[in-house]
Design an enzyme around this catalytic site. Structure first.
Site, mmCIF file in Angstrom:
data_model
loop_
_atom_site.group_PDB
_atom_site.id
_atom_site.type_symbol
_atom_site.label_atom_id
_atom_site.label_comp_id
_atom_site.label_asym_id
_atom_site.label_seq_id
_atom_site.Cartn_x
_atom_site.Cartn_y
_atom_site.Cartn_z
ATOM 1 N N ASP A 45 -6.717 -2.528 3.890
ATOM 2 C CA ASP A 45 -5.679 -3.421 3.378
ATOM 3 C C ASP A 45 -4.442 -3.424 4.269
ATOM 4 O O ASP A 45 -3.767 -4.444 4.400
ATOM 5 C CB ASP A 45 -5.287 -2.993 1.966
ATOM 6 N N TYR A 163 2.012 -0.770 -5.240
ATOM 7 C CA TYR A 163 3.122 0.103 -5.648
ATOM 8 C C TYR A 163 3.547 -0.185 -7.084
ATOM 9 O O TYR A 163 3.871 0.727 -7.853
ATOM 10 C CB TYR A 163 4.285 -0.096 -4.677
#
EC number: 2.7.1.23
Length: 269
Positions: A45, A163
Site C-alpha cells: 500500500d 490511521y
C-alpha cells in the site's frame, strides 16, 4: 496501451518488476516512464500511495493496478505469482474502472496571499508537537467545538481503514461521498468538552480548523508526506473534485477486502 510499472526497492519487488516488464512487452504493451494509461504498482500500500502522489496531476486519465509483494496490501488486487493472469486481464481490458473519493486539503498559511492545496488518498492529520493542540472546529461555516488534545485526523472512506481505524474511527464504504473527522486523545473534563466520537461529513459540507495562533509547532501530514512547517491560519477539508481510479477487471469487493485485511481466514462452525 501505455503502462508504467512503479515499484519499491525491495529485492522481491525488483525481481517481479523485471519479470512483469518482460511479459508485458512480449504481449505487445508499451512499457513507458511517462504519460501512462495504466500504472501498475509492485510492492504494498505504501508503494501505491507513492504512485498516487507521483501521478496526482494526471488522475483524470490514469487507472491503477496493484501487485502485492509485502505483508498487507489493502489496495492491491494481484499477488506476485499471478503475473500471467494479470497480463491476460490487460489484454482483454474493457476500460472498466472503480473510483474512490479523495480528500482536498486547503491550507491558509499565515502571511500567504493564497491557500496551498494538497490531495490525500488516505488521510490528513494535524498535531501539536510540544504541547496540547488547541483549535476551533467549524462544520459548514458553523462553530462545532473547541478542541484540546493530541490532534485531529480527517480521512477518506478508503483511508478509514488506516490511521483513522487505529484511533477509534468508523470504517466507511468508499461508495459513500463522505469524509470523517476523528479526534486523537481529546481532553474532556468539567472545563473542556468535545464530542469524543467520529464525525462523518456529507458531500455538500466541509470542515475548517483554526489552530490557536500562539502555538508554535504544528505537525501536519498528508498521507505519509509532511509538508514544510509554517505558521497555519486555517485548514479546510472537503471531498476533492478528483477521484482515484482502479482498473476494474478484478477489483475486490470492499467488505471482502476489509475482512481479508483485518479478520483473515474464518473457522467454519
Amino acid at each position: 496501451m501505455r503502462i508504467t510499472i512503479f515499484h519499491n526497492s525491495n529485492p522481491q519487488s525488483l525481481h517481479i518488476t523485471a519479470d512483469l516488464s518482460q511479459k508485458l512487452k512480449q504481449n505487445g504493451f508499451s512499457v513507458v516512464e511517462k504519460n501512462p494509461d495504466i500504472v501498475i504498482t509492485v510492492g504494498g500500500d505504501g508503494t501505491l500511495l507513492s504512485a498516487f502522489h507521483h501521478y496526482a496531476d494526471a488522475l483524470d486519465h490514469i487507472r491503477f493496478v496493484g501487485v502485492h509483494t509485502g505483508h498487507l496490501g489493502f489496495y492491491t488486487d494481484w499477488r506476485d505469482y499471478e503475473l500471467d493472469e494479470l497480463v491476460d486481464s490487460l489484454r482483454h481490458d474493457n476500460r472498466t474502472q472503480v473510483t474512490y473519493p479523495l480528500l482536498d486539503v486547503s491550507v491558509q498559511y499565515v502571511g500567504a496571499a493564497q491557500a496551498t492545496h494538497y490531495l490525500a488518498l488516505n488521510e490528513a492529520t494535524l498535531k501539536c508537537i510540544s504541547a496540547t493542540l488547541v483549535a476551533d472546529i467549524y462544520i459548514h461555516d458553523e462553530l462545532f467545538e473547541s478542541f484540546r488534545g493530541d490532534g485531529l485526523c480527517i480521512s477518506t472512506p478508503t483511508g478509514s481503514t488506516a490511521y483513522n481505524k487505529s484511533i477509534g474511527g468508523a470504517v466507511l464504504h468508499p461508495s459513500l461521498e463522505a469524509i470523517q473527522l476523528a479526534e486523537i486523545a481529546s481532553i474532556n473534563n468539567r472545563v473542556f468538552r468535545t464530542l469524543s466520537a467520529p464525525i462523518v461529513i456529507s458531500p455538500n459540507e466541509w470542515i475548517d480548523i483554526y489552530p490557536e495562533a500562539k502555538a508554535a509547532e504544528y505537525l501536519m501530514t498528508v498521507d505519509r508526506a509532511v509538508p514544510k512547517r509554517r505558521p497555519i491560519k486555517s485548514i479546510r477539508y472537503r471531498i476533492a473534485d478528483q477521484r482515484i481510479a482502479f482498473a476494474g477487471n478484478r477489483h475486490m469487493h470492499f467488505w471482502n477486502r476489509v475482512e481479508d485485511a483485518f479478520i483473515g481466514e474464518k473457522q467454519q462452525p
